[in-house]
Design an enzyme around this catalytic site. Structure first.
Site, mmCIF file in Angstrom:
data_model
loop_
_atom_site.group_PDB
_atom_site.id
_atom_site.type_symbol
_atom_site.label_atom_id
_atom_site.label_comp_id
_atom_site.label_asym_id
_atom_site.label_seq_id
_atom_site.Cartn_x
_atom_site.Cartn_y
_atom_site.Cartn_z
ATOM 1 N N GLY B 719 0.531 -62.000 102.853
ATOM 2 C CA GLY B 719 1.265 -62.259 104.103
ATOM 3 C C GLY B 719 2.493 -63.115 103.877
ATOM 4 O O GLY B 719 2.464 -64.055 103.089
ATOM 5 N N GLU B 722 5.413 -66.166 107.968
ATOM 6 C CA GLU B 722 5.637 -67.564 108.304
ATOM 7 C C GLU B 722 6.057 -68.471 107.147
ATOM 8 O O GLU B 722 6.841 -69.404 107.336
ATOM 9 C CB GLU B 722 4.376 -68.110 108.988
ATOM 10 C CG GLU B 722 4.318 -67.558 110.390
ATOM 11 C CD GLU B 722 2.951 -67.515 111.020
ATOM 12 O OE1 GLU B 722 2.688 -68.335 111.880
ATOM 13 O OE2 GLU B 722 2.163 -66.629 110.653
#
Lengths: 225, 768
Positions: B719, B722
């Site tokens: 991921g 962020e």
């Protein structure tokens, strides 16, 4: 520059003096630019016709919202992406609003609605303007280019191609305004330096912050022009 | 990282088969390749349709009146003038709204307000102009209730109590402990303590928050600007007590989310109720001014860090107390207590550690996850503190971090990581940056400095995810995935994953997404940098299922026994035996299948239980500080992130560059300025809020791939959304210190704060 809070907290003109003190109006009333522009009229739309010669001209017929009683409209001629439109609108409506709602040109976005973000950037008579703070009546008789007018049919403008190849956008919501600003820059300066690119785009905010790829895309497009 | 063992449990394939463990991206054909995004042409021509662009026949426009009081009871509410305005079709207030429980506090509109910006009334009218005219005609008289704005004030005795448990969320701090901090501090050679603050950061998505809702006998249809179609659908079905199959959420493109477009919010509920009442579709979007409170934000925090260090730089004790500000309600309050996150607990080896996090209720707008929630606030403080500790013991900041490197995840039973490429990130970013070399400043009153920060973002927990892959009769493949597209390119990398597994060309693989009624439950919402790591493996599993079914069909056509289909493989859309003696194209198989489509379905296998999953990285920056006017210019940024496999390096670069710039905004200019007497935000507009513009962006904004293959799932990805924001602030603050010898511990580090600090230093009232 900070806004003077005392100015912004003045009661809205819609508040009658008898109501002041006892009844307060909400924030929307106090800060709204719509409030400022209020009282000028309501909206009607007619049809658009005529053409400047590109392809066959479709008749644009928009949904006609009811008019508020006692509100006035003004006749308007806009040449948008080469097509001539005749409309009648409330004088308080912005060019962005009319492009989007009446002409269906929703590529032009409204985000801040007060000339701060550039999502509504269009070219008017060769110059970029914030269409959210340009009254539609001020665009009467002017030539407008929106993001929908950048491609020639299916052939994309080099700046559009470059945006795709460089991944010069993420969410894409600021992209139409950014593209129009880039097109205007390249029209007046086909070989911009990095500093000139940054300056030309300083009125267009991109929250995803695709700026580095945008700069690269402008430079790539400049090479192809 | 070449010989990573991928557990069999994550490589489960259809009918007892096992998926191939993917090697280096260089060996793959679609995954790991830079590809422009799907939908690119729509976005550059202006034809992409966002919820904000939806115009339906007979559609009404809605506007919302918000509270201008921080805490008050509504004493009188007069809507008669608004209702009498021609073109107004409905006015909703607490007096006439049907009971819909929206949050713990009760109905969606109530007779009290707890923050400035809380909805008080909603209007639906024939035009947007009439709707706003009507809002201005609603008169409200408020009886003030005692309010408190600043979290430290709210913690004082005698402060107005906003929740039954008190103003500290849940009545007590969230505490984590290991070892004995007091003992560790005694053993240390140096004990050091500092306090840092971070400001509210707003998402300021370019597309405002809102939706178009049509509620009729057939159900509720929502054209939404949301981070996920399924979460909004589930929540609206539950709140309005509707069957799930009567609620449909459509959201193909989202004009920015960054955490603010998760969940069903007030505006969904108000638009739905207005539509129900009028029998017409209703469009409700915030104004930009309302957007600041309504879209919620990152909490501001006050953080104290205390550490004990040995002379050689070994960290022996760490204490971290954080106070975060939340709104008056329980909704979102947990986010105020997340600043003592994985950074403090996991990033460095430390046997004695304690964290204490308070989320404090105040009469301010509610919190929403904001790109990197918790870990960002955490690292903006911690990674400045680490630099200060390094200086105290006289060690280079990078060496100090390496000396205290943690190989295992201490707060999670010392599990090994599914991958940890932080050391590689340090080395490759330091090398690319030229760590240690500082260029000469451009003028005598300008100073240059360099700084760095580590970053960490919590990896994904096990979650269920399902996706589909359909082989259409012409031999093209279509992925179906229940996601919305935030613009980061999840839909694009899903097609890459499917193409890789199917052995088909990228051009032959498309995707359908963005409609809860025609896609599987792939993810509830795209938050937490989860979409690739949660949904990607389900897409691969679905493609593997489709591939398996394709091979079985091909075997029948080629006269190969079903038991021998393992001898078949697919490359560039052609199915063949190992010796190439028999072959048939996917298109031919699909044509013969005709309307009996091959439909592959797949779900995500659970994460391996014995592995900790975290995303790591390192960020290096060079700044120039103008000491006359206090302006900071970021000249260069280099970021290396171990997020596992980079499925699409072009899009990964976009994420990293954009994330860094958002972090730079939070570090240098973005700040909510609020009058602490009345809770009114003074800069609720894009100009004064101060997000970065093109002029602030460094020309060098480098993104580096440490080429880590993660072991936690079948696509080896963790991921990326962020992380690139998380380390930006401390790296910049550390560089400012390196340039000026001034430590600014309050973010954002605005020119005002720098000039003030320089003034204090020259007058002798400030040290360091």
């Amino acid at each position: 520059m900070r806004k003077n809070i005392d100015d912004t907290l003045k009661p809205h003109p819609a508040v009658k003096s008898s109501e002041e003190g006892s009844l307060s109006q909400g924030l929307a009333a106090r800060f709204s630019r719509r409030g400022f522009l209020k009282g000028l009229g309501s909206s009607v739309i007619v049809t658009a016709a005529a053409s400047t010669g590109l392809v066959s001209t479709p008749k644009v017929e928009a949904y006609v919202p009811p008019v508020g009683e006692g509100l006035q409209t003004r006749a308007l001629r806009l040449k948008v992406n080469g097509l001539l439109y005749r409309l009648e609108v409330e004088p308080r409506r912005s060019l962005a609003d009319v492009l989007r709602k009446e002409l269906g040109l929703t590529g032009t976005k409204i985000s801040c609605n007060r000339a701060e973000c550039g999502a509504c950037t269009v070219i008017m008579n060769g110059k970029t303007v914030y269409s959210c703070t340009t009254l539609a009546v001020r665009a009467n008789g002017k030539e407008i280019t929106t993001v929908e007018g950048l491609a020639q049919g299916n052939k994309l403008h080099p700046i559009q191609e470059a945006f795709i190849e460089s991944d010069a956008y993420q969410c894409g919501f600021c992209t139409p305004g950014v593209l129009v600003a880039c097109k205007a820059l390249l029209d007046r300066n086909p070989r911009p330096t990095r500093a000139e690119i940054k300056l030309a785009l300083s009125g267009n905010l991109c929250r995803c912050a695709a700026y580095n790829h945008i700069f690269a895309a402008v430079e790539a497009a400049a090479k192809k022009l | 990282m070449a010989n990573v063992k991928i557990p069999d449990s994550v490589l489960v394939g259809p009918e007892g088969t096992k998926l191939k463990a993917w090697g280096s991206s260089k060996e793959l054909s679609a995954v790991g390749k830079p590809r422009p995004k799907i939908g690119a042409q729509e976005k550059v021509t202006g034809s992409a349709i966002y919820a904000y662009d939806v115009q339906l026949p007979r559609m009404l426009y809605a506007a919302v009146l918000s509270s201008d009081r921080a805490h008050a009871r509504i004493a009188a509410l007069d809507t008669r003038k608004a209702e009498a305005l021609p073109g107004v079709r409905a006015v909703l207030t607490y007096k006439n709204i049907e009971p819909v429980k929206w949050e713990q506090e009760g109905n969606i509109l109530r007779d009290t307000v707890g923050y400035v910006g809380e909805p008080v009334a909603a209007v639906a009218a024939e035009t947007e102009e009439i709707a706003y005219d009507a809002i201005h005609l609603i008169a409200v008289k408020y009886d003030p209730l005692p309010s408190v704005i600043e979290p430290l004030d709210a913690m004082k005795p005698g402060a107005p109590q906003l929740q039954k448990a008190g103003n500290v969320w849940q009545g007590k701090p969230v505490i984590y402990k290991r070892g004995d901090v007091e003992k560790g501090l005694k053993e240390a050679d140096i004990v050091y303590e500092q306090t840092y603050t971070t400001s509210v950061q707003h998402h300021t998505t370019m597309e405002l928050h809102g939706c178009v809702v049509q509620w009729d006998r057939d159900g509720l249809t929502v054209w939404d600007s949301a981070q996920g179609v399924n979460q909004v659908r589930d929540q609206l079905a539950s709140r309005f007590n509707l069957p799930v199959n009567k609620v449909r959420v459509i959201c193909k493109y989202v004009g920015g989310g960054f955490g603010s477009k998760n969940s069903a919010k007030h505006y969904h509920g108000l638009a739905a109720l207005l539509s129900k009442r009028t029998g017409r579709p209703v469009k409700l979007f915030n104004t930009r001014e309302d957007e600041f409170p309504v879209s919620r934000h990152r909490p501001k925090t006050i953080q104290t860090l205390k550490a004990g260090v040995k002379k050689d730089g070994t960290l022996v004790a760490l204490y971290h107390k954080a106070i975060g500000q939340c709104g008056p309600y329980l909704d979102g309050a947990a986010l105020g207590a997340r600043a003592t996150g994985d950074g403090t607990k996991s990033l460095y080896l430390c046997p004695n550690l304690m964290t204490e996090a308070y989320s404090v209720h105040t009469n301010t707008p509610l919190l929403a996850p904001t790109r990197g929630p918790g870990d960002t606030e955490n690292l903006f403080a911690l990674e400045q503190f680490i630099d200060e500790l390094a200086e105290k013991v006289g060690i280079n900041p990078l060496e100090f971090r390496k000396k205290n490197y943690a190989e295992v995840d201490q707060p999670h039973d010392n599990h090994h990581y599914s991958s940890k490429g932080l050391d590689r990130c340090y080395d490759m970013a330091a090398k690319a940056f030229g760590w240690g070399q500082k260029a000469k400043a451009s003028a005598p009153h300008k100073k240059r400095g360099i700084g760095m920060s580590s970053l960490i973002w919590h990896g994904n927990r096990t979650e269920k995810s399902q996706a589909g892959v359909i082989i259409q009769p012409d031999g093209t493949a279509e992925v179906v995935a229940g996601i919305a597209s935030l613009g980061v390119g999840a839909e694009t990398i899903f097609t890459q994953i499917a193409a890789e597994e199917l052995g088909m060309k990228m051009e032959s693989v498309g995707i359908r997404w963005g409609d809860s009624s025609s896609t599987p439950y792939t993810i509830n919402t795209s938050s937490g940098s989860r979409t690739t790591a949660i949904a990607g493996p389900a897409v691969r599993a679905a493609a593997a299922d489709a591939r398996h079914k394709l091979l079985k069909a091909a075997a029948r056509l080629l006269g190969i026994k079903p038991t021998e289909i393992a001898t078949l493989s697919i490359k560039d859309g052609v199915i063949s035996t190992g010796d190439q003696s028999k072959k048939i194209s996917v298109a031919e198989v699909a044509r013969k299948q005709g309307r009996e489509l091959i439909i592959g379905t797949g779900h995500r296998p659970p994460n391996p239980e014995d592995m900790a999953i975290e995303i790591f990285g390192a960020q290096f920056v060079e700044v120039e500080v103008d000491e006359q006017i206090g302006e900071v210019k970021v000249l260069r940024a280099v970021t290396a992130i171990d997020c596992g496999r980079w499925i699409n390096p072009l899009l990964a670069e976009s994420q990293i560059q954009g994330g860094f710039i958002q972090g730079m905004g939070m570090a240098l200019s973005e700040e909510r300025i609020m009058d602490s007497r009345n809770g009114i935000q003074l800069n609720a507009n894009l100009h004064e809020y101060g997000m970065p513009t093109s002029l602030d962006v460094p020309d060098t904004n480098l993104a580096l791939d440490p080429e880590v293959i993660d072991a936690s799932n079948n696509i080896n990805a963790k991921g990326l959304g962020e992380p690139p924001l998380v380390g930006a602030g401390a790296a910049i603050a550390n560089a400012i210190y390196n340039a000026t010898d001034i430590r600014v511990r309050d973010y954002p580090i605005t020119p005002n704060r720098i000039v003030q600090a320089l003034k204090e230093r020259s007058s002798g009232t400030r040290q360091g």
